[in-house]
Design a protein around this motif. Structure first.
Motif, PDB file in Angstrom:
ATOM      1  N   MET A  24       0.825  -1.208   0.000  1.00  0.00           N
ATOM      2  CA  MET A  24       0.000   0.000   0.000  1.00  0.00           C
ATOM      3  C   MET A  24       0.862   1.261   0.000  1.00  0.00           C
ATOM      4  O   MET A  24       0.518   2.263  -0.630  1.00  0.00           O
ATOM      5  N   ARG A  25       2.002   1.209   0.662  1.00  0.00           N
ATOM      6  CA  ARG A  25       2.909   2.358   0.638  1.00  0.00           C
ATOM      7  C   ARG A  25       3.473   2.566  -0.764  1.00  0.00           C
ATOM      8  O   ARG A  25       3.606   3.695  -1.233  1.00  0.00           O
ATOM      9  N   LEU A  26       3.799   1.452  -1.443  1.00  0.00           N
ATOM     10  CA  LEU A  26       4.247   1.563  -2.837  1.00  0.00           C
ATOM     11  C   LEU A  26       3.154   2.163  -3.706  1.00  0.00           C
ATOM     12  O   LEU A  26       3.416   2.988  -4.583  1.00  0.00           O
ATOM     13  N   GLN A  27       1.927   1.725  -3.465  1.00  0.00           N
ATOM     14  CA  GLN A  27       0.809   2.184  -4.278  1.00  0.00           C
ATOM     15  C   GLN A  27       0.591   3.688  -4.172  1.00  0.00           C
ATOM     16  O   GLN A  27       0.204   4.338  -5.148  1.00  0.00           O
ATOM     17  N   LYS A  28       0.864   4.235  -3.026  1.00  0.00           N
ATOM     18  CA  LYS A  28       0.667   5.671  -2.855  1.00  0.00           C
ATOM     19  C   LYS A  28       1.624   6.483  -3.727  1.00  0.00           C
ATOM     20  O   LYS A  28       1.325   7.632  -4.081  1.00  0.00           O
ATOM     21  N   TYR A  29       2.757   5.878  -4.095  1.00  0.00           N
ATOM     22  CA  TYR A  29       3.708   6.604  -4.943  1.00  0.00           C
ATOM     23  C   TYR A  29       3.526   6.217  -6.417  1.00  0.00           C
ATOM     24  O   TYR A  29       3.258   7.068  -7.260  1.00  0.00           O
ATOM     25  N   PHE A  30       3.694   4.931  -6.723  1.00  0.00           N
ATOM     26  CA  PHE A  30       3.406   4.462  -8.088  1.00  0.00           C
ATOM     27  C   PHE A  30       1.917   4.124  -8.129  1.00  0.00           C
ATOM     28  O   PHE A  30       1.519   2.965  -8.080  1.00  0.00           O
ATOM     29  N   HIS A  31       1.123   5.172  -8.215  1.00  0.00           N
ATOM     30  CA  HIS A  31      -0.298   5.075  -7.887  1.00  0.00           C
ATOM     31  C   HIS A  31      -1.167   4.694  -9.070  1.00  0.00           C
ATOM     32  O   HIS A  31      -1.963   3.762  -9.002  1.00  0.00           O
ATOM     33  N   ASP A  32      -1.012   5.427 -10.161  1.00  0.00           N
ATOM     34  CA  ASP A  32      -1.969   5.321 -11.264  1.00  0.00           C
ATOM     35  C   ASP A  32      -1.516   4.347 -12.337  1.00  0.00           C
ATOM     36  O   ASP A  32      -0.325   4.223 -12.641  1.00  0.00           O
ATOM     37  N   GLY A  33      -2.519   3.669 -12.940  1.00  0.00           N
ATOM     38  CA  GLY A  33      -2.265   2.688 -13.973  1.00  0.00           C
ATOM     39  C   GLY A  33      -2.304   3.274 -15.370  1.00  0.00           C
ATOM     40  O   GLY A  33      -2.103   4.478 -15.579  1.00  0.00           O
ATOM     41  N   SER A  34      -2.632   2.431 -16.321  1.00  0.00           N
ATOM     42  CA  SER A  34      -2.411   2.733 -17.738  1.00  0.00           C
ATOM     43  C   SER A  34      -3.638   3.209 -18.502  1.00  0.00           C
ATOM     44  O   SER A  34      -3.559   3.436 -19.710  1.00  0.00           O
ATOM     45  N   PHE A  35      -4.784   3.375 -17.842  1.00  0.00           N
ATOM     46  CA  PHE A  35      -5.955   3.918 -18.538  1.00  0.00           C
ATOM     47  C   PHE A  35      -5.804   5.440 -18.622  1.00  0.00           C
ATOM     48  O   PHE A  35      -6.612   6.213 -18.104  1.00  0.00           O
TER      49      PHE A  35
END
Length: 359
Positions: free
Chosen positions: A113-124
């Motif tokens: 979850m900590r990683l997700q907050k930085y590399f947050h958004d995907g490819s859409f």
């Protein structure tokens, strides 16, 4: 830039302008040309799969595009390169047991979850920012070929499983879930890696026949009956000899008895790879016999995604002509119609079918 944003579970994606990603050290920004819509994306966006996502978020699991900007640690990449963007983001401060986050899809544990907050958004979206190690050069391709190269996203998952099991040329493999989207990719990947035979069980006789038509006599189809003991025996009989490796990628909706029947076909000293969704949403576990695992020296590999070098190796199989991408039929939508793309992907979730968004 334009992006599709999930603001709350169970609501349509909002197509709107969002700030463009800003480059940092150890990162690459890519202009997305094509990204696949995973067949169960609707279940992620609705909240049915209960995936850990920090909302609002731009969904989308990787894709194919061209490099827009690179950081100072990139020595081979160049602006304009065609690349595959992988969604499997790993923490860099623990090489033995890194935290993992699937960018734009889900996270695992507090570290994920900590990683997700930085590399947050995907490819859409029109652009994506990814770790440098998540970008793999494809070589020269055309924009019209970008859709088919996105099929690597389907193939990398089973490829990671077979790498973990150290699949060897000449071995016999059983793919549990062979008539599904990822399962049919597993059949193709196993054959490309040199499997002598792939046993393909399933209930969809039409699709089983289609696997044989596409890949030939090395595929041995088995029509499942739903009786655990009978199905186990039928799968063993279909193989030309002992089954060296069982690969499972069944979805959460499948009964554990179906998965167990396939696993129990593996030979003594054989390997089992678990990459499916059993027990993901609660319920009974597999209940594999302890004595059987111990006395038959069975190795069980639980595998989530694939190692960092897998994309390079898989691209090499394609370039060598061992793995074909032209088996896939694609249906493309522009970013303004991302919600329609998600619905289409759910309704057309079978093998050899990919739904694309072209931002």
């Amino acid at each position: 830039m334009k992006a599709a944003v999930l603001k709350s579970f169970g609501t349509p994606l909002a197509i709107e302008d969002v700030p463009a990603p800003v480059l940092g050290t150890g990162e690459v920004i890519v202009d997305i040309v094509s990204t696949r819509v995973i067949s169960y994306t609707n279940e992620v966006l609705s909240g049915e799969r209960q995936y850990a996502l920090d909302l609002p978020v731009v969904p989308g699991a990787g894709g194919v595009g061209r490099v827009r900007a690179i950081g100072p640690d990139a020595t081979k990449l160049a602006v304009g390169d065609w690349v595959l963007c992988g969604p499997t983001v790993r923490s860099r401060d623990d090489a033995i047991a890194p935290d993992i986050h699937l960018q734009g899809v889900s996270a695992r544990g507090e570290g994920g979850m900590r990683l997700q907050k930085y590399f947050h958004d995907g490819s859409f979206a029109e652009q994506i920012r990814v770790p440098t190690e998540n970008v793999t050069r494809l070589g020269q391709i055309s924009a019209t070929e970008a859709d088919q190269w996105c099929a690597l996203g389907n193939m990398l998952v089973p490829y990671g499983g077979f790498l973990a099991a150290k699949l060897q040329p000449g071995e016999t493999v059983l793919v549990s879930g062979a008539t599904g989207n990822f399962g049919s990719a597993a059949v193709a990947v196993a054959l490309a890696m040199g499997a002598a035979c792939v046993v393909a069980p399933g209930r969809n006789e039409t699709m089983l026949a289609e696997l044989v038509r596409r890949y030939g006599e090395r595929v041995r189809p088995v029509k499942l009956t739903g009786n655990e003991a009978d199905d186990c025996a039928r799968m063993k009989r279909a193989a030309p000899g002992p089954i060296d490796c069982v690969f499972d990628i069944m979805p959460p909706s499948v009964a554990t008895t179906v998965v167990r029947a396939a696993i129990m076909t593996v030979r003594p000293y054989g390997r089992v790879v678990l990459m499916g969704g059993v027990n993901m949403q609660g319920g009974a576990g597999l209940e594999l016999p302890y004595n059987w695992i111990m006395r038959e020296c069975i190795t069980i590999h639980g595998v989530w995604m694939y190692p960092p070098d897998a994309a390079v190796r898989l691209i090499a199989l394609v370039r060598a002509g061992l793995l074909r991408l032209d088996h896939y039929e694609t249906k493309a939508f522009d970013l303004d119609h991302a919600n329609e793309a998600v619905a289409y992907a759910a309704a057309n979730a079978g093998p050899f079918s990919m739904t694309m968004i072209r931002p």
